[in-house]
Design a protein around this motif. Structure first.
Motif, mmCIF file in Angstrom:
data_model
loop_
_atom_site.group_PDB
_atom_site.id
_atom_site.type_symbol
_atom_site.label_atom_id
_atom_site.label_comp_id
_atom_site.label_asym_id
_atom_site.label_seq_id
_atom_site.Cartn_x
_atom_site.Cartn_y
_atom_site.Cartn_z
ATOM 1 N N LEU A 154 1.063 -1.104 0.036
ATOM 2 C CA LEU A 154 0.074 0.110 -0.076
ATOM 3 C C LEU A 154 0.883 1.345 -0.001
ATOM 4 C CD1 LEU A 154 -2.876 0.996 -0.258
ATOM 5 C CD2 LEU A 154 -2.735 1.045 2.173
ATOM 6 N N ASP A 155 1.951 1.266 0.784
ATOM 7 C CA ASP A 155 2.898 2.399 0.834
ATOM 8 C C ASP A 155 3.274 2.546 -0.829
ATOM 9 O OD1 ASP A 155 3.111 3.159 3.529
ATOM 10 O OD2 ASP A 155 4.322 1.225 3.669
ATOM 11 N N GLY A 156 3.668 1.621 -1.520
ATOM 12 C CA GLY A 156 3.922 1.774 -3.095
ATOM 13 C C GLY A 156 3.002 2.337 -3.769
ATOM 14 N N VAL A 157 1.873 1.579 -3.614
ATOM 15 C CA VAL A 157 0.527 2.027 -4.769
ATOM 16 C C VAL A 157 0.190 3.674 -3.960
ATOM 17 C CG1 VAL A 157 -1.851 1.263 -4.958
ATOM 18 C CG2 VAL A 157 -0.189 -0.453 -4.618
ATOM 19 N N ALA A 158 0.100 3.771 -2.658
ATOM 20 C CA ALA A 158 -0.316 5.060 -2.510
ATOM 21 C C ALA A 158 0.701 6.173 -3.039
ATOM 22 C CB ALA A 158 -0.418 5.388 -0.874
ATOM 23 N N ALA A 159 2.016 5.956 -2.979
ATOM 24 C CA ALA A 159 2.969 6.981 -3.297
ATOM 25 C C ALA A 159 2.785 7.064 -4.842
ATOM 26 C CB ALA A 159 4.180 6.363 -3.221
ATOM 27 N N ARG A 160 2.782 6.217 -5.685
ATOM 28 C CA ARG A 160 2.411 6.192 -7.187
ATOM 29 C C ARG A 160 1.003 7.045 -7.442
ATOM 30 N NH1 ARG A 160 0.765 1.586 -11.284
ATOM 31 N NH2 ARG A 160 1.463 2.513 -13.220
ATOM 32 N N ALA A 161 0.055 6.741 -6.780
ATOM 33 C CA ALA A 161 -1.143 7.248 -7.063
ATOM 34 C C ALA A 161 -1.385 8.788 -6.769
ATOM 35 C CB ALA A 161 -2.407 6.384 -6.243
ATOM 36 N N VAL A 162 -1.021 9.008 -5.541
ATOM 37 C CA VAL A 162 -1.034 10.389 -4.965
ATOM 38 C C VAL A 162 -0.101 11.068 -5.798
ATOM 39 C CG1 VAL A 162 -0.288 11.800 -3.025
ATOM 40 C CG2 VAL A 162 -1.882 9.736 -2.626
ATOM 41 N N ARG A 163 1.268 10.828 -6.159
ATOM 42 C CA ARG A 163 2.066 11.549 -6.871
ATOM 43 C C ARG A 163 1.661 11.830 -8.311
ATOM 44 N NH1 ARG A 163 5.431 14.994 -5.693
ATOM 45 N NH2 ARG A 163 4.204 16.072 -6.958
ATOM 46 N N ALA A 164 0.783 10.962 -8.726
ATOM 47 C CA ALA A 164 0.344 11.096 -10.189
ATOM 48 C C ALA A 164 -0.849 12.219 -10.315
ATOM 49 C CB ALA A 164 -0.210 9.857 -10.604
ATOM 50 N N ALA A 165 -1.701 12.154 -9.173
ATOM 51 C CA ALA A 165 -2.473 13.038 -8.954
ATOM 52 C C ALA A 165 -2.102 14.283 -8.894
ATOM 53 C CB ALA A 165 -3.745 12.718 -8.026
ATOM 54 N N LEU A 166 -1.084 14.651 -8.011
ATOM 55 C CA LEU A 166 -0.619 15.857 -7.763
ATOM 56 C C LEU A 166 0.257 16.406 -9.125
ATOM 57 C CD1 LEU A 166 1.088 15.086 -3.947
ATOM 58 C CD2 LEU A 166 -1.053 16.417 -4.798
ATOM 59 N N ASP A 167 0.853 15.484 -9.460
ATOM 60 C CA ASP A 167 1.718 15.801 -10.780
ATOM 61 C C ASP A 167 0.736 16.230 -11.886
ATOM 62 O OD1 ASP A 167 4.180 15.183 -9.709
ATOM 63 O OD2 ASP A 167 4.455 13.255 -10.977
ATOM 64 N N HIS A 168 -0.397 15.756 -12.136
ATOM 65 C CA HIS A 168 -1.471 16.258 -13.169
ATOM 66 C C HIS A 168 -1.796 17.558 -12.784
ATOM 67 C CE1 HIS A 168 -4.246 15.038 -16.124
ATOM 68 N NE2 HIS A 168 -5.127 15.847 -15.812
ATOM 69 N N ARG A 169 -2.050 17.970 -11.573
ATOM 70 C CA ARG A 169 -2.285 19.340 -11.059
ATOM 71 C C ARG A 169 -1.078 20.204 -11.000
ATOM 72 N NH1 ARG A 169 -5.575 21.279 -12.814
ATOM 73 N NH2 ARG A 169 -6.347 22.741 -10.806
ATOM 74 N N GLY A 170 0.104 19.844 -11.230
ATOM 75 C CA GLY A 170 1.352 20.664 -10.980
ATOM 76 C C GLY A 170 1.815 21.118 -9.576
ATOM 77 N N ILE A 171 1.122 20.290 -8.591
ATOM 78 C CA ILE A 171 1.539 20.291 -7.040
ATOM 79 C C ILE A 171 2.896 19.501 -6.731
ATOM 80 C CG2 ILE A 171 0.471 19.969 -4.837
ATOM 81 C CD1 ILE A 171 -2.459 20.318 -6.358
ATOM 82 N N GLU A 172 3.619 20.211 -6.135
ATOM 83 C CA GLU A 172 4.955 19.480 -5.728
ATOM 84 C C GLU A 172 4.917 18.950 -4.280
ATOM 85 O OE1 GLU A 172 8.231 21.978 -6.577
ATOM 86 O OE2 GLU A 172 7.817 21.793 -8.832
ATOM 87 N N GLU A 173 4.293 19.886 -3.640
ATOM 88 C CA GLU A 173 4.359 19.617 -2.143
ATOM 89 C C GLU A 173 3.077 19.194 -1.383
ATOM 90 O OE1 GLU A 173 6.266 21.500 1.893
ATOM 91 O OE2 GLU A 173 6.475 22.585 0.029
ATOM 92 N N ALA A 174 2.797 18.128 -0.612
ATOM 93 C CA ALA A 174 1.400 17.732 -0.147
ATOM 94 C C ALA A 174 1.855 16.958 1.094
ATOM 95 C CB ALA A 174 0.821 17.041 -1.006
ATOM 96 N N GLU A 175 0.914 16.874 2.073
ATOM 97 C CA GLU A 175 0.870 15.936 3.194
ATOM 98 C C GLU A 175 -0.501 15.259 3.468
ATOM 99 O OE1 GLU A 175 1.967 18.541 6.773
ATOM 100 O OE2 GLU A 175 3.644 19.259 5.532
ATOM 101 N N ILE A 176 -0.295 14.086 3.341
ATOM 102 C CA ILE A 176 -1.513 13.428 3.344
ATOM 103 C C ILE A 176 -1.556 12.152 4.238
ATOM 104 C CG2 ILE A 176 -3.179 11.665 1.963
ATOM 105 C CD1 ILE A 176 -2.308 13.742 -0.551
ATOM 106 N N ALA A 177 -2.527 11.936 5.147
ATOM 107 C CA ALA A 177 -2.497 10.753 5.990
ATOM 108 C C ALA A 177 -3.629 9.522 5.435
ATOM 109 C CB ALA A 177 -2.848 10.917 7.480
ATOM 110 N N ILE A 178 -3.132 8.397 5.518
ATOM 111 C CA ILE A 178 -4.027 7.229 4.779
ATOM 112 C C ILE A 178 -4.269 5.966 5.979
ATOM 113 C CG2 ILE A 178 -4.540 5.451 2.916
ATOM 114 C CD1 ILE A 178 -2.526 7.308 1.152
ATOM 115 N N LEU A 179 -5.397 6.057 6.309
ATOM 116 C CA LEU A 179 -5.643 4.663 7.232
ATOM 117 C C LEU A 179 -6.335 3.567 6.345
ATOM 118 C CD1 LEU A 179 -6.395 3.709 9.982
ATOM 119 C CD2 LEU A 179 -8.715 4.767 9.797
ATOM 120 N N ALA A 180 -5.455 2.386 6.354
ATOM 121 C CA ALA A 180 -5.827 1.307 5.710
ATOM 122 C C ALA A 180 -6.773 0.744 6.774
ATOM 123 C CB ALA A 180 -4.755 0.572 5.074
#
Length: 165
Positions: free
Chosen positions: A24-50
């Protein structure tokens, strides 16, 4: 020249045993980074509860008045929705975007039922939730069409098929 873009800070808390076999760490990193990149956002903090279905049903009841399991929930730190239906939200001023909860049993069952690789389904749901944290929504028709289109574009960039077909 080295990449100076900041990686998003993603804190994943695994609360349910079902997640043990998932990266999940890997999937989350890939998914979140892709969404942020698409919007041109470089810095973000997100907490995920599995979590499991029982926990997400409790959260769904507490926060949405719907006492049943769901696949994913999100809590933005602030309302970032645009005033105009179908418009893109403005980029956030604060890197702290919010929290996401994702439920093991529901996600696994949906992937099986749709004959979708689990990591593809989880990627979609985490992109969807990240877009919610960024101010996208699907309550109004124009907003729903925009959000779905953005999700499909991001997934295509990752080589994942359109889940809405």
């Amino acid at each position: 020249m080295p990449d100076t873009a900041m990686a998003p800070e993603i804190d994943v808390l695994i609360e349910a045993e079902g997640w043990a076999g998932v990266d999940l760490d890997g999937v989350a990193a890939r998914a979140v980074r892709a969404a942020l990149d698409h919007r041109g956002i470089e810095e973000a903090e997100i907490a995920i509860l599995a979590c499991d279905d029982a926990r997400i049903a409790s959260l769904n009841a507490d926060f949405r008045g719907k006492p049943r399991p769901t696949n994913v929930l999100s809590w933005p730190t602030e309302d970032r929705a645009p005033d105009v239906e179908g418009g893109h939200p403005a980029p956030p001023d604060d890197p702290e975007l919010g929290d996401i909860a994702i439920a093991w049993e529901t996600c696994a069952a949906e992937a099986r039922a749709g004959d979708i690789p689990l990591d593809h389904h989880l990627t979609h749901l985490l992109i969807h939730a990240t877009l919610h944290l960024l101010g996208y929504d699907h309550e109004r028709d124009g907003d729903a069409a925009l959000m779905e289109g953005v999700e499909v574009e991001i997934l295509a960039d990752l080589g994942i098929e359109n889940p809405y077909r």
